[in-house]
Design a protein around this motif. Sequence first.
Motif, PDB file in Angstrom:
ATOM      1  N   LYS A   1       0.848  -1.202   0.000  1.00 19.38           N
ATOM      2  CA  LYS A   1       0.000   0.000   0.000  1.00 19.38           C
ATOM      3  C   LYS A   1       0.883   1.252   0.000  1.00 19.38           C
ATOM      4  CE  LYS A   1      -4.125   1.991   0.389  1.00 19.38           C
ATOM      5  NZ  LYS A   1      -4.990   1.891   1.594  1.00 19.38           N
ATOM      6  N   ALA A   2       1.924   1.257   0.832  1.00 20.30           N
ATOM      7  CA  ALA A   2       2.832   2.403   0.887  1.00 20.30           C
ATOM      8  C   ALA A   2       3.569   2.598  -0.429  1.00 20.30           C
ATOM      9  CB  ALA A   2       3.829   2.223   2.031  1.00 20.30           C
ATOM     10  N   GLU A   3       3.849   1.500  -1.116  1.00 27.34           N
ATOM     11  CA  GLU A   3       4.534   1.572  -2.411  1.00 27.34           C
ATOM     12  C   GLU A   3       3.620   2.043  -3.530  1.00 27.34           C
ATOM     13  OE1 GLU A   3       5.818  -2.435  -2.819  1.00 27.34           O
ATOM     14  OE2 GLU A   3       7.635  -2.174  -1.609  1.00 27.34           O
ATOM     15  N   GLY A   4       2.319   2.063  -3.279  1.00 28.05           N
ATOM     16  CA  GLY A   4       1.369   2.468  -4.304  1.00 28.05           C
ATOM     17  C   GLY A   4       0.892   1.327  -5.181  1.00 28.05           C
ATOM     18  N   VAL A   5       1.351   0.099  -4.906  1.00 27.99           N
ATOM     19  CA  VAL A   5       0.905  -1.059  -5.691  1.00 27.99           C
ATOM     20  C   VAL A   5      -0.548  -1.389  -5.350  1.00 27.99           C
ATOM     21  CG1 VAL A   5       1.265  -3.512  -6.125  1.00 27.99           C
ATOM     22  CG2 VAL A   5       3.240  -1.989  -5.896  1.00 27.99           C
ATOM     23  N   LEU A   6      -0.862  -1.434  -4.060  1.00 32.05           N
ATOM     24  CA  LEU A   6      -2.228  -1.670  -3.606  1.00 32.05           C
ATOM     25  C   LEU A   6      -2.965  -0.343  -3.589  1.00 32.05           C
ATOM     26  CD1 LEU A   6      -4.504  -3.350  -2.346  1.00 32.05           C
ATOM     27  CD2 LEU A   6      -3.377  -3.064  -0.121  1.00 32.05           C
ATOM     28  N   ARG A   7      -3.928  -0.191  -4.500  1.00 30.15           N
ATOM     29  CA  ARG A   7      -4.677   1.057  -4.563  1.00 30.15           C
ATOM     30  C   ARG A   7      -5.663   1.146  -3.415  1.00 30.15           C
ATOM     31  NH1 ARG A   7      -9.082   2.170  -9.080  1.00 30.15           N
ATOM     32  NH2 ARG A   7      -7.544   1.140 -10.375  1.00 30.15           N
ATOM     33  N   GLN A   8      -6.470   0.107  -3.245  1.00 35.30           N
ATOM     34  CA  GLN A   8      -7.442   0.117  -2.171  1.00 35.30           C
ATOM     35  C   GLN A   8      -8.017  -1.271  -1.959  1.00 35.30           C
ATOM     36  OE1 GLN A   8     -10.198   2.815  -4.531  1.00 35.30           O
ATOM     37  NE2 GLN A   8     -11.728   1.657  -3.397  1.00 35.30           N
ATOM     38  N   VAL A   9      -8.638  -1.434  -0.799  1.00 37.14           N
ATOM     39  CA  VAL A   9      -9.426  -2.621  -0.490  1.00 37.14           C
ATOM     40  C   VAL A   9     -10.858  -2.140  -0.306  1.00 37.14           C
ATOM     41  CG1 VAL A   9      -9.857  -4.479   1.154  1.00 37.14           C
ATOM     42  CG2 VAL A   9      -7.492  -3.828   0.602  1.00 37.14           C
ATOM     43  N   SER A  10     -11.757  -2.672  -1.110  1.00 37.07           N
ATOM     44  CA  SER A  10     -13.143  -2.214  -1.028  1.00 37.07           C
ATOM     45  C   SER A  10     -14.048  -3.225  -1.701  1.00 37.07           C
ATOM     46  CB  SER A  10     -13.303  -0.842  -1.700  1.00 37.07           C
ATOM     47  OG  SER A  10     -12.968  -0.924  -3.072  1.00 37.07           O
TER      48      SER A  10
ATOM     49  N   ARG B   1     -17.820  -8.791  -4.897  1.00 39.29           N
ATOM     50  CA  ARG B   1     -16.895  -9.278  -3.871  1.00 39.29           C
ATOM     51  C   ARG B   1     -16.286  -8.081  -3.153  1.00 39.29           C
ATOM     52  NH1 ARG B   1     -14.099  -9.436  -8.739  1.00 39.29           N
ATOM     53  NH2 ARG B   1     -11.959  -8.649  -8.728  1.00 39.29           N
ATOM     54  N   VAL B   2     -15.643  -8.354  -2.034  1.00 34.17           N
ATOM     55  CA  VAL B   2     -14.728  -7.409  -1.411  1.00 34.17           C
ATOM     56  C   VAL B   2     -13.327  -7.919  -1.725  1.00 34.17           C
ATOM     57  CG1 VAL B   2     -13.890  -6.400   0.751  1.00 34.17           C
ATOM     58  CG2 VAL B   2     -16.344  -6.867   0.453  1.00 34.17           C
ATOM     59  N   SER B   3     -12.487  -7.048  -2.245  1.00 32.07           N
ATOM     60  CA  SER B   3     -11.151  -7.520  -2.636  1.00 32.07           C
ATOM     61  C   SER B   3     -10.184  -6.357  -2.741  1.00 32.07           C
ATOM     62  CB  SER B   3     -11.212  -8.269  -3.977  1.00 32.07           C
ATOM     63  OG  SER B   3     -11.536  -7.387  -5.028  1.00 32.07           O
ATOM     64  N   ALA B   4      -8.921  -6.716  -2.938  1.00 31.58           N
ATOM     65  CA  ALA B   4      -7.880  -5.721  -3.172  1.00 31.58           C
ATOM     66  C   ALA B   4      -7.885  -5.319  -4.635  1.00 31.58           C
ATOM     67  CB  ALA B   4      -6.522  -6.296  -2.791  1.00 31.58           C
ATOM     68  N   VAL B   5      -7.588  -4.065  -4.881  1.00 31.68           N
ATOM     69  CA  VAL B   5      -7.449  -3.539  -6.234  1.00 31.68           C
ATOM     70  C   VAL B   5      -6.041  -2.973  -6.368  1.00 31.68           C
ATOM     71  CG1 VAL B   5      -8.294  -1.878  -7.925  1.00 31.68           C
ATOM     72  CG2 VAL B   5      -9.900  -2.997  -6.357  1.00 31.68           C
ATOM     73  N   PHE B   6      -5.308  -3.466  -7.356  1.00 28.79           N
ATOM     74  CA  PHE B   6      -3.938  -3.009  -7.565  1.00 28.79           C
ATOM     75  C   PHE B   6      -3.878  -1.947  -8.656  1.00 28.79           C
ATOM     76  CE2 PHE B   6      -2.212  -7.414  -6.204  1.00 28.79           C
ATOM     77  CZ  PHE B   6      -2.317  -7.047  -4.872  1.00 28.79           C
TER      78      PHE B   6
END
Length: 351
Positions: free
Chosen positions: A54-63, A233-238
Amino acid sequence: MTASAAPKAPVTPREQLLNRIQRDIPIVQRPYAQVAAEVGLSEAEALAILREVKAEGVLRQVSAIFDTRTLGYQSSLVAAVYDEDTLDAGAEIVNTHPGVSHNYKRNHDFNLWYTIAVPPESDLEAHVQKLHDLSGARLTRLMPTLHLFKIGVEFDMTGKEDWNAKSAPQYTSEQRNIGYAVTELDRAFVLEFQKDLPVTEEPYADACAALGLSIDEVAAHAQKMKAAGALRRVSAVFRHQKAGFTFNAMGVWAVPQDEVAVTGRKMAEFKAVSHCYLRPTYPEWPYTIFTMVHGRSKGEAFGKIKAIEEEVAPGIDHAILYSTKEYKKIRLEFYKPEFAEWARQYLGTEV
């Protein structure tokens, strides 16, 4: 070009975790403990990895990811033709619409491609026509989904899957529920779960408090919305680029109408395909099926399209359109006042 993505090597728990959280994150009190156990990590280890990406910006959000059509929104892909010297300015005008979530320049006479969604009571064609007029497009074509064979972006973070690997699509037209009656609790759920959920031991705590429900009650309502087709679904978005997937390719195929059902289902089975749709044709646009793939290079993305061609569509006329400039890419947010504000300003209506 072979159908192999890379020489095989052992998949690490970190790679398994990053693949796993793109599929779904369970709605339980401590979901990351459950997910971590599945890939051989502790909860603390999994959270440390996710906070790092997340800090690297790879993980945009979890929603949560919701289905626009089941929620009653009207949506479409739009292709437009602009003179080259007016394209950038036209794209910026298109970007002002709150329902435009993706907007790209592509290597085609149709050089601007954007997605738009509007609330249930709105006139989608009126919104697109106004964007056509305001932005100075020479030609604009609506390309709505006639049949959804697949939607679901999952990046292979291991880099080890074959380009022709298969899996059953998670979400198709069969899950959609056009005409579903959205309840007030549904709306409240959407407003909370479309937010970026925190990467913490109990990521759903704030949503539960806002809804006035226990985690079990929230999970039960989520299951109802899933069964209705409203919640995917609820999931991570990269972020594609940050995750290393710097190239996308939209393969468009002139599949005959009497073959689109079978061919579309086969194309959707390719894990590399994130989106697969049947769309309308026009005199200047003969392509019926759209497939989207992503790659770490142009060669990888084109190789994935080639794998589809060789196995499913040999001899079928097709083209590969790729993004040459990104003008806008956001997550669509539902039930926001900006829609009414835009309609009042440009259409003279509330919708």
